[in-house]
Design an enzyme around this catalytic site. Structure first.
Site, PDB file in Angstrom:
ATOM      1  CB  SER A 146     -14.039  -3.620   2.029  1.00  0.00           C
ATOM      2  OG  SER A 146     -13.340  -2.396   1.993  1.00  0.00           O
ATOM      3  CG  HIS A 181     -13.351  -4.217   6.410  1.00  0.00           C
ATOM      4  ND1 HIS A 181     -12.737  -4.845   7.480  1.00  0.00           N
ATOM      5  CD2 HIS A 181     -12.351  -3.656   5.684  1.00  0.00           C
ATOM      6  CE1 HIS A 181     -11.438  -4.673   7.401  1.00  0.00           C
ATOM      7  NE2 HIS A 181     -11.171  -3.943   6.322  1.00  0.00           N
ATOM      8  CG  ASP A 237     -10.468  -0.974   4.024  1.00  0.00           C
ATOM      9  OD1 ASP A 237      -9.746  -1.734   4.677  1.00  0.00           O
ATOM     10  OD2 ASP A 237     -11.345  -1.369   3.240  1.00  0.00           O
ATOM     11  CG  MET A 239      -6.320   3.505   3.821  1.00  0.00           C
ATOM     12  SD  MET A 239      -6.177   3.127   2.054  1.00  0.00           S
ATOM     13  CE  MET A 239      -7.182   1.636   1.961  1.00  0.00           C
ATOM     14  CG  HIS A 269      -7.949  -2.692   8.314  1.00  0.00           C
ATOM     15  ND1 HIS A 269      -7.746  -3.188   7.030  1.00  0.00           N
ATOM     16  CD2 HIS A 269      -6.724  -2.639   8.891  1.00  0.00           C
ATOM     17  CE1 HIS A 269      -6.457  -3.418   6.856  1.00  0.00           C
ATOM     18  NE2 HIS A 269      -5.819  -3.083   7.956  1.00  0.00           N
ATOM     19  CG  MET A 282      -4.489  -0.189   6.603  1.00  0.00           C
ATOM     20  SD  MET A 282      -5.115  -0.556   4.941  1.00  0.00           S
ATOM     21  CE  MET A 282      -6.869  -0.227   5.188  1.00  0.00           C
ATOM     22  CG  MET A 311      -3.220  -6.711   5.539  1.00  0.00           C
ATOM     23  SD  MET A 311      -4.914  -6.157   5.187  1.00  0.00           S
ATOM     24  CE  MET A 311      -4.735  -5.517   3.516  1.00  0.00           C
ATOM     25  N   GLY A 354      -3.717  -0.654   0.934  1.00  0.00           N
ATOM     26  CA  GLY A 354      -3.786   0.684   0.342  1.00  0.00           C
ATOM     27  C   GLY A 354      -4.776   0.836  -0.792  1.00  0.00           C
ATOM     28  N   GLY A 400      -7.981  -1.108  -3.339  1.00  0.00           N
ATOM     29  CA  GLY A 400      -8.891  -2.201  -3.622  1.00  0.00           C
ATOM     30  C   GLY A 400      -8.626  -2.782  -4.995  1.00  0.00           C
ATOM     31  N   GLY A 401      -9.209  -3.951  -5.248  1.00  0.00           N
ATOM     32  CA  GLY A 401      -9.130  -4.558  -6.564  1.00  0.00           C
ATOM     33  C   GLY A 401      -7.837  -5.274  -6.879  1.00  0.00           C
ATOM     34  CG  ASP A 447      -8.672  -6.491   4.167  1.00  0.00           C
ATOM     35  OD1 ASP A 447      -9.081  -6.361   3.000  1.00  0.00           O
ATOM     36  OD2 ASP A 447      -8.634  -5.551   4.984  1.00  0.00           O
ATOM     37  N   GLY A 448      -8.341  -8.679   1.226  1.00  0.00           N
ATOM     38  CA  GLY A 448      -7.628  -8.411  -0.015  1.00  0.00           C
ATOM     39  C   GLY A 448      -7.697  -9.544  -1.012  1.00  0.00           C
ATOM     40  N   GLY A 449      -8.189  -9.232  -2.205  1.00  0.00           N
ATOM     41  CA  GLY A 449      -8.220 -10.219  -3.268  1.00  0.00           C
ATOM     42  C   GLY A 449      -9.225 -11.331  -3.073  1.00  0.00           C
ATOM     43  N   GLY A 489     -14.381  -6.348  -1.099  1.00  0.00           N
ATOM     44  CA  GLY A 489     -14.839  -5.059  -1.600  1.00  0.00           C
ATOM     45  C   GLY A 489     -15.193  -5.129  -3.066  1.00  0.00           C
TER      46      GLY A 489
END
Length: 213
Positions: free
Chosen positions: A6, A31, A33, A35, A64, A66, A135, A140, A142-143, A173-175, A195
């Site tokens: 990402s 990827h 993101d 927003m 993606h 959002m 998700m 919203g 990263g990290g 996606d995420g973590g 990411g």
């Protein structure tokens, strides 16, 4: 299994170079993101940025969105060079129509599901999608840390996919780290979005991507 780093964790002042570096590091997809400040609080990028990044790589662009009312921007992202366009079931009242419009525009349609949303929301339209984005953090930022219970949801999604649409990719996606990535693939994921893990890896992007594989 595919790795889709990402750009959310990248240096936004040099996104073109970042995209080229990901291609050289062996990423499968890139990827993006997107927003809008409404569906999620932050504001990031739009079609123009995707268009400019397209000059730097031939990799598939996994976009993606959002954003609220994503149907307004399907053609814009198609023209910008996107390959996959994933929308949140929570962001539109007419998800079947949106997925159909994305496919007719020549893009691969994806459907996204927030951590607090049940799989039953996507079950009626799972056959219309090429990608299910699960998700594992609240969208919203990263990290964030991988949410407990996500692995059980991935297993349930894989069972649903195997029953209704065996060609469907399940994207996490995420973590995502080396550990949560491994666990997610074992649970049934086929695409990992990462990411922070890729951009903070002590040995660089290629080592991070190789480790995820």
């Amino acid at each position: 299994m595919l790795v889709a780093p990402s750009l959310l964790s990248a240096d936004f002042s040099r996104l073109g170079e970042e995209v080229a570096a990901l291609e050289q590091a062996g990423a499968d997809w890139v990827h993006f993101d997107v927003m809008d400040g409404h569906f999620v609080p932050p504001i990031t990028i739009g079609p123009r940025t995707v268009e400019h990044c397209r000059r730097y790589a031939r990799l598939p662009f996994d976009v993606h969105v959002m954003i609220e009312n994503p149907e307004r921007y399907i053609e814009a992202f198609r023209d910008a060079g996107a390959n996959t366009l994933s929308v949140h079931v929570e962001a539109t009242r007419h998800i079947h129509r949106v997925l159909d419009t994305i496919r007719k525009a020549g893009l691969k349609p994806g459907i996204c599901l927030n951590p607090g949303s049940p799989l039953t929301l996507v079950e009626p339209v799972l056959k219309e999608a090429d990608l299910l984005v699960m998700m594992c953090v609240n969208p919203g930022w990263g990290g964030q840390t991988f949410i407990d219970g996500s692995l059980d949801r991935i297993k349930d999604a894989r069972a649903l996919r195997d029953r209704l649409n065996p060609a469907l990719d399940i994207e996490i996606d995420g973590g995502v780290t080396a550990e949560t990535g491994r666990q997610s693939v074992q649970a049934g994921a086929t695409v990992l979005v990462a990411g922070n893990f890729v951009y903070t890896h002590p040995r660089g992007k290629k080592a991070a991507i190789d480790q995820l594989r």
